[in-house]
Design an enzyme around this catalytic site. Structure first.
Site, PDB file in Angstrom:
ATOM      1  N   CYS A 170      -8.125   6.668  10.382  1.00  0.00           N
ATOM      2  CA  CYS A 170      -8.510   5.420   9.699  1.00  0.00           C
ATOM      3  C   CYS A 170      -7.539   4.294  10.030  1.00  0.00           C
ATOM      4  CB  CYS A 170      -8.605   5.610   8.184  1.00  0.00           C
ATOM      5  SG  CYS A 170      -9.869   6.759   7.688  1.00  0.00           S
ATOM      6  N   ASP A 227       0.866  -1.174   0.000  1.00  0.00           N
ATOM      7  CA  ASP A 227       0.000   0.000   0.000  1.00  0.00           C
ATOM      8  C   ASP A 227       0.909   1.232   0.000  1.00  0.00           C
ATOM      9  OD1 ASP A 227      -1.628   2.116   0.519  1.00  0.00           O
ATOM     10  OD2 ASP A 227      -2.480   1.326   2.383  1.00  0.00           O
ATOM     11  N   LYS A 274      -3.118  12.284  -3.043  1.00  0.00           N
ATOM     12  CA  LYS A 274      -1.968  12.527  -2.158  1.00  0.00           C
ATOM     13  C   LYS A 274      -0.717  12.854  -2.974  1.00  0.00           C
ATOM     14  CE  LYS A 274      -3.720   9.199   1.222  1.00  0.00           C
ATOM     15  NZ  LYS A 274      -4.518   9.917   2.209  1.00  0.00           N
ATOM     16  N   GLN A 329       0.911   6.445   1.094  1.00  0.00           N
ATOM     17  CA  GLN A 329       1.731   7.488   1.710  1.00  0.00           C
ATOM     18  C   GLN A 329       3.121   7.557   1.091  1.00  0.00           C
ATOM     19  OE1 GLN A 329       0.740   9.827   3.762  1.00  0.00           O
ATOM     20  NE2 GLN A 329      -1.301   8.971   4.014  1.00  0.00           N
TER      21      GLN A 329
END
Ligand SMILES: Cc1ncc(COP(=O)(O)O)c(C=O)c1O
Length: 414
Positions: A372, A208, A234, A211
């Site tokens: 989250c 993932d 992002k 970020q």
């Protein structure tokens, strides 16, 4: 158009800031200090212009028209895919699927990989620092397949316990899904090691990158991961567009996620056949403007230079860690040896929401809550944290403003 920031050789934060119109606005009569970048970043003018240009000059549907506008729109949409491919160093543009966001990318893999590869009694491994987007789709898959979800624990600094992760990956493990970088803690995980570890046991790996992708260069071939997801908003791009990278052999072997137009080769009432990659996974009219906007955002990041951005943000993170370390009663949540961008903290006797509200009156935008990542809050024994998160356009002055405002919070609650 070359970003203002890239016209000089060295990284110049002032010139970067000049490209972001929203940073000039005031909040409650104060200059905006935007420190909620882990939630979403602001957009440079180059992205806004690319989207406006698309709608004013070439708007048409893609992949289906013989007329010029449709061909131009298709060229731009597929051009954006090539930009994404280069950004992540994928082998082929066929390995880049446009999604709505990271969440959709993970759900796509959970559904398609789940249908093809997961049977009752199989195991899926995640870590204890995952965003809900990298927990819930796997829970849904376990509920429908009878597979079991295992969670690798993290230590007090917010680092995965690698020995425990290693022990957890067994012969029934089909996939390991972990954050490249944690949104709640800032930890950068040793993902290349995790990929090696999982592959040695025959498990696939999804990373993932929601970020990580806007803070550090990502090379999916070097990482050798099977899937990598990222989210456009992002990456200084628009909302509504995301990216799933998947190794082509794997994507070829998976069934579609959603059915509809564009993802088929042929349709009869007796049955349908599927389009080539990546279109098999892009049912319906895609977010054409979003993809073009994302392409412009990645061009912008490339022109400024991700390594220069990384260095600037690392310096700022070290500075921010020092500044916050001097606030009485402040405890940092997430102190991993390798981290980026995130200053997540609690303040003795003050609820994070009160911190966020007072900071807002000072024009400072941070995030408060569980981010989250409720299991992370549980792990650290806090209901919520306050989180300041840095991006390429932040400055030492932003961090100083945060420090001053936190001292004010202290005074209010003294
Ligand atoms: C680590 C991580 N994973 C997944 C997501 C989900 O991103 P999106 O809501 O854009 O799908 C986020 C967003 O905050 C995130 O930080």
């Amino acid at each position: 158009m070359i970003p203002v920031a890239a016209r000089g050789a060295a990284f110049d934060v002032g010139r970067v800031r000049a490209d972001f119109p929203l940073l000039r606005r005031e909040i409650h009569g104060k200059p905006l200090v935007y420190l909620d970048n882990a939630a979403t970043t602001q957009k440079p003018r180059q992205v806004l212009d690319a989207i406006t240009r698309y709608y004013t000059e070439t708007n048409a549907n893609v992949h289906r028209g013989v007329h010029l506008l449709s061909q131009l729109a298709t060229d731009q949409y597929e051009g954006a895919r090539e930009t994404v491919r280069a950004f992540f160093n994928a082998r082929s543009a066929a390995e880049i699927v446009f999604t709505r966001n990271s969440t959709e990318g993970i759900n796509l893999v959970a559904h398609a990989f789940g249908a093809a590869r997961i049977r009752e009694g199989d195991e899926l491994v995640i870590s204890a620092m995952e965003h809900h987007s990298n927990i819930v789709p796997w829970q849904l898959l376990c509920a429908s397949s009878g597979a079991r979800l295992k969670v690798a624990p993290i230590d007090d600094r917010g680092e995965i316990l690698m020995d425990e992760l290693h022990a957890m990956i067994g012969p029934r493990t089909r996939i390991v899904a972990v954050a490249h970088m944690s949104n709640a803690l800032g930890t950068i995980n040793p993902v290349a090691d995790i990929v090696r570890m999982a592959h040695a046991k025959g498990a696939a790996v999804l990373l993932d990158g929601s970020q990580a992708a806007y803070h550090m260069p990502v090379d999916v071939q070097a990482l050798d991961c099977d899937f990598y997801v990222a989210t456009g908003h992002k990456l200084y791009g628009p909302t509504g567009i995301g990216v799933l990278y998947g190794k082509s052999a794997l994507l070829e072997a998976l069934p579609p996620f959603m059915g509809g137009g564009d993802m088929i080769r042929s349709v009869t009432f007796e049955g349908s056949t599927w389009n080539d990659l990546p279109h098999k996974f892009e049912a319906g009219t895609p977010d054409i403007a979003g993809a073009i906007g994302l392409g412009a955002a990645l061009d912008y990041i490339g022109a400024v230079g991700l390594s220069a951005i990384q260095q600037h943000e690392q310096e700022l993170l070290a500075y921010g860690t020092d500044v916050l370390g001097e606030i009485p009663g402040l405890r940092m949540i997430g102190t991993a040896s390798r981290k980026a961008s995130i200053l997540s903290f609690v303040l003795d006797g003050v609820h994070p929401h009160d911190i966020g509200t007072i900071l807002d009156t000072e024009g400072i935008a941070i995030r408060t809550g569980h981010h989250c990542a409720q299991p992370v809050m549980e792990r650290f024994g806090v209901p919520a944290t306050a989180r300041a998160s840095l991006a390429m356009y932040n400055t030492r002055e932003d961090v100083d403003a945060l420090g001053r405002a936190l001292r004010k919070v202290r005074e209010v609650f003294a």
